[in-house]
Structure formats: C-alpha cells, structure tokens
Design a protein around this motif. Structure first.
Motif, short mmCIF file in Angstrom:
data_model
loop_
_atom_site.label_atom_id
_atom_site.label_comp_id
_atom_site.label_asym_id
_atom_site.label_seq_id
_atom_site.Cartn_x
_atom_site.Cartn_y
_atom_site.Cartn_z
N LEU A 1 0.83 -1.21 0.00
CA LEU A 1 0.00 0.00 0.00
C LEU A 1 0.86 1.25 0.00
CD1 LEU A 1 -3.02 0.96 0.27
CD2 LEU A 1 -2.56 1.15 2.73
N ARG B 1 -7.80 2.47 -7.83
CA ARG B 1 -8.87 2.21 -6.87
C ARG B 1 -9.93 1.27 -7.44
NH1 ARG B 1 -8.24 7.90 -5.77
NH2 ARG B 1 -10.05 8.34 -7.10
N VAL C 1 -6.89 -4.39 -0.25
CA VAL C 1 -7.40 -3.49 0.79
C VAL C 1 -8.35 -4.25 1.73
CG1 VAL C 1 -8.81 -1.44 1.21
CG2 VAL C 1 -7.10 -1.42 -0.61
N SER D 1 -7.82 -4.63 5.65
CA SER D 1 -8.85 -4.24 6.62
C SER D 1 -9.09 -5.37 7.61
CB SER D 1 -10.14 -3.88 5.89
OG SER D 1 -11.13 -3.45 6.81
N ILE E 1 -0.19 3.28 7.08
CA ILE E 1 -1.47 2.92 6.45
C ILE E 1 -2.33 4.17 6.26
CG2 ILE E 1 -3.62 1.64 6.75
CD1 ILE E 1 -2.03 -0.44 8.34
N LEU F 1 -3.41 5.57 2.56
CA LEU F 1 -4.82 5.67 2.17
C LEU F 1 -5.17 7.09 1.75
CD1 LEU F 1 -6.50 3.52 4.98
CD2 LEU F 1 -6.17 2.87 2.59
N THR F 2 -4.66 8.05 2.48
CA THR F 2 -4.94 9.45 2.17
C THR F 2 -4.32 9.86 0.85
OG1 THR F 2 -5.03 9.95 4.54
CG2 THR F 2 -4.78 11.82 3.04
N LEU G 1 -8.27 7.00 -0.98
CA LEU G 1 -9.13 5.88 -0.63
C LEU G 1 -9.79 6.18 0.72
CD1 LEU G 1 -10.05 3.08 -1.58
CD2 LEU G 1 -8.20 2.10 -0.22
N ASN H 1 -11.82 5.04 2.98
CA ASN H 1 -12.45 3.83 3.50
C ASN H 1 -12.75 4.03 4.98
OD1 ASN H 1 -12.89 1.17 4.58
ND2 ASN H 1 -11.94 0.30 2.76
N SER I 1 -8.17 13.49 5.13
CA SER I 1 -9.21 12.60 4.61
C SER I 1 -10.60 12.96 5.13
CB SER I 1 -8.89 11.14 4.99
OG SER I 1 -7.68 10.72 4.39
#
Length: 514
Positions: free
Chosen positions: A170, A186, A195, A199, A218, A222-223, A227, A229, A262
């Motif tokens: 990631l 994505r 992903v 998770s 992580i 993600l930011t 993503l 999530n 985010s």
C-alpha cells in the motif's frame, strides 16, 4: 479544553494551498526500506539480532532516495520485530528453492504446521514477524518500479502476504502512483482484494501487534491514494487510541495529517493525540510541528494551549525552519483564528524575495504565506513585496487555483490601502491568464474577476478568458461533429444502395425507358 472552530472566511472555502501536498514519506523513511536479498537468504528469527541485521535494508540515503519533507533518517523495517520471541513449536520446515518457484520466491512447503508459522499470511491476530517468504515478497515490492508490477506481485502472492507485506504494498503504491492513475488503481479488483485483506488484518490484530509506524503508514497511504475507506480508518483509530503512548513525533504528525486531510474527524482520537503531543512537543521537528497544528486547525480541534506552546517552540527553533515549514505553520494559525503577532513578525523578517524564490515547492510556500497574512489580518507589506517578487516571474509553475488564491490574498490585503502596490505582479497574472485561459476553471476566473474589481484593475483579460470558456461550452465538440457526419454519410449510403434516394430512382427509370 477543546474549542471547535470553523475555517477562516474564504480560506475555509479555498482550503490550504498545502492540502494537495501530502507529507513526503519514502519507503525507507518510516520503516519500510528496500531489502536486497536472494532466495537463499537465512530465515528471519524474531529475537535473533544477527538475523535481523543480515536481513535489514540499506539506509535510504545510500540508495539515492530524495530527502523527505518531514521524515528524516532511514529505518530497518524488520528491526521492530527483533524483540518478538520465536516460539519453538512455530518454526516450521526450512524453505527450499526449486526451479518452479515463481518470481524468484522460494516455494513454501504446505503442511499443517506451515500455516502457523510466524509471518504466514493466514495467521490472524498477533503478528510475530516475517519468515523468509515474506522477506522476499517485501524485496519484490520495494524494488518494483511501476504500480502494475506491484499489483502483479499482489495478484500472484496475496495469500502469502503478512501485515508487513500488505502495508509495504500500500505504501509503495501511494508513493509511486501519479494522480491521474489513482482512480484506475482504486477500481482495480486486485487492489480491492488487497485493501479488504488489509482491513481484516487490522481488525483482527491484537493490541500492539501493529506498530505505530505501521498504523501511520497505512493512514498516510490511504490518504495519498484518495481511498476514503471509513471502515478501515475506524479500525486504525481504535488501534491508535490504544497505543498512542508508543507513538513517536513522526508517527503522531503523519497520522493526524492523514485523518484531517481525509476528513475522518474522530474526536476521541484527536483528544488523546493532543494530550500526547503536549507531552512530546519539545521533540517535534519543524515540519512535524507544522503538520500537527495544520491538522488540528483543519479538523476544528483547536487547543489554544497547544498552539501557544507550538508558537513558542517555533520561535526558539526558528533557525531550523525552512520556508515550507513556517508557511504551513502560519497558515494553520490563521485557519485556527489564533494569529500570533510575535510569530508572524519573526517569520516576516525571514521572508525575502531570494529565500522564497529558491524555496522547495515555491508556489505552495508563497500562496500559503499570502493567505496566512491576509486571513489573519496581520499587516506586513514587506512579506507581500517578497511574495510578489518571487511569484511574478514564475507563474508558469503555479496551478491555476494557486494563482486565483494568491490574487485573492493580495486583493484582501491591498483593499485596505488607497493604491495598488504590486501593479507589475498583477500584469504578470493578466498575461498568465491570457496564455493559459484554457486551463482556468470558471470558479478560478470568477475569483480573479472579483479580486480585480475590488482593486479597480482592468478585468478585460479575465472577461476575455471567461468568454472563451463560454464559447467552448456553446460550440459542439469535434468528436460529436465527426460522429454526426459519419452517421449522415452511412444513412445516405444505405438509402442509395436500397434505391430509395430520389436521384437513384430517376436514373433507374430513365434506364428502363431506354
């Protein structure tokens, strides 16, 4: 106590010019460095210092990695597991390389005990450490040059991934994927499966199994990938809250930046983080101070005591601050509605045209500075002089939104005076708009027009660009025109071949008469 605050006027609408600049973090900078290994490498044994040393990666600086904006030093991604005891019953068979091993990896021997080995991808909960397969997987991930290569490793070996492999994959993707490809990534089914697996890993991990650098990496990745999530961010928040006392300044600042950027504003997380920041603030480096205050201001969790302490610390360390650091710091104070006169004055003395022109990410730096002084209502003409001199000759490096934001800040600052101080700067802006009018969005042009009107400047270049945009909207797209022409041509050809066109019927009748 916390005071929830709203952004400052138009600054809330525009957002910080730093919003699009994530804190830089290379793969080696926060614990996920490259590992140069071959298939015959010794198996990693937690608690064995010689093994950890043999498997540890080289420092990022030796590999020619670019300097980080906030993270210094290298880091050994395996060293954090050296304290874990290797239980006798979990050793499993030694791995043996075969000619059929894909991608240069040793083929694991599947047995009843293999799934219980430390580091095996299927082991839930506590993570004891990577075995040789996982070390080799990490080597493949960190040396992959394209995101497609990374996804090929994921597709082939996802079942063997452990927590380190998932986080490394990631993190690498967030580092190398360009903005234009993030949407495609994505939507990639392989990425979605990865992903989902991550998770589940975070959800099932025992407290302390994931280290602070794992959790912050992580969140950062993600930011960066856009993503959002909420489930995964929720799992992260739970682990962070329980282990925040173990976080170093780099982990705290990166985590808060990621959650604020985010938009996941977990009040409990920010509350415990503020308490931890207060205890460690003296150890924070300049960019970590700026990231932390920006995250607090952006999220609306403004602790006045923390901001005052940060200001005093910044004044003590002002010689260590680079333009990128103090521009972001001042913007965070303006966004929090806590202008600090002494801090703004000291930074203003350091803002010269030459220092700003040579600053890294100069467009972001000068836009943040102008916005900070204008929104905070702090008058400092010398700062705007330096910004105008640095930006006027380099507007081609600016994004159109940055130009609009910068002009808005100048207009707000100069509207209080009886004259326009920076006519040459506005002339340069007008030329940039004329040359790049196709790049400007309607909202940017409207903001430029309003700023020009406020200052009594000619809006002709802006209106011309706005008119050009209207013409483009009214004019049929070339692709549509080509499609219509092709459709009409095919229709005429079909009618002619069927003898249904008037001309064709007439010619046929004449031929019959003859």
């Amino acid at each position: 106590s916390f005071q929830s605050r709203v952004g400052v006027g138009s600054a809330c609408r525009i957002g910080s010019a730093m919003d699009d600049v994530a804190p830089a973090a290379s793969a080696a900078a926060n614990g996920h460095g490259a590992s140069v290994l071959d298939a015959s490498a010794p198996e990693f044994r937690p608690g064995c210092s010689s093994c950890a040393t043999a498997l540890a990666p080289e420092d990022a600086s030796s590999a020619g990695a670019s300097p980080s904006l906030i993270f210094g030093g290298g880091g050994r991604f395996l060293s954090k597991y050296s304290h874990v005891r290797h239980e006798a019953g979990h050793e499993g068979p030694r791995q043996r390389r075969t000619s059929e091993a894909p991608s240069g990896l040793p083929t694991p021997t599947r047995s009843a005990s293999s799934s219980a080995r430390p580091g095996c991808g299927s082991s839930p909960g506590a993570f004891a450490g990577p075995d040789r397969v996982n070390v080799q997987l990490n080597s493949l991930l960190v040396t992959a040059r394209t995101w497609e290569k990374i996804m090929q490793v994921v597709e082939t070996h996802l079942e063997d991934f452990n927590a380190v492999n998932l986080i490394t994959a990631l993190h690498r993707l967030a580092t190398i994927v360009v903005n234009s490809r993030k949407g495609q990534l994505r939507r990639d089914l392989r990425f979605k499966r990865m992903v989902h697996r991550l998770s589940d890993t975070v959800r099932n991990a025992e407290t302390g199994a994931l280290k602070p650098q794992d959790l912050s990496n992580i969140a950062w990745a993600l930011t960066r990938l856009g993503l959002l999530n909420s489930v995964l961010f929720g799992h992260l928040a739970e682990h962070i809250i329980r282990t925040i006392h173990l976080f170093e300044p780099v982990n705290i600042s990166m985590t808060l930046w990621a959650f604020a950027r985010s938009g996941f504003l977990d009040e409990k997380l920010f509350s415990v983080a503020v308490a931890e920041v207060k205890g460690q603030l003296s150890r924070f480096e300049p960019q970590q101070i700026a990231n932390t205050t920006w995250a607090m201001a952006k999220s609306g969790f403004v602790d006045e005591e923390l901001f005052e302490t940060a200001a005093q610390l910044a004044l003590e360390k002002v010689e260590e601050f680079q333009p990128m650091n103090y521009s972001m710091l001042l913007y965070s104070f303006a966004l929090a509605r806590l202008p600090h006169p002494k801090l703004f004055a000291e930074v203003g003395r350091r803002c010269t045209a030459s220092s700003l022109a040579s600053a890294a990410s100069m467009p972001h730096v000068v836009t943040n500075l102008a916005l900070a002084y204008s929104e905070a209502g702090v008058s400092n003409p010398e700062v705007f002089d330096a910004v105008a001199a640095a930006a006027g000759g380099a507007l081609y490096d600016f994004r159109t939104q940055q130009i609009a934001t910068l002009v808005h800040a100048f207009a707000k600052a100069e509207a209080k005076t009886a004259r326009v101080r920076h006519a040459r700067f506005f002339d340069a802006v007008s030329r940039a708009v004329s040359k790049r009018q196709a790049e400007f969005k309607p909202r940017d042009l409207e903001e430029l027009r309003d700023a020009y009107e406020l200052l009594g400047l000619s809006t002709a270049p802006i209106l011309m660009a706005m008119g050009s945009g209207d013409d483009k909207q009214d004019r049929p797209a070339p692709v549509l025109i080509a499609f219509l022409v092709a459709t009409v041509a095919l229709l005429l050809l079909a009618l002619a071949s069927a003898g249904r066109l008037p001309g064709a019927a007439l010619e046929g009748g004449a031929g019959g008469a003859r």
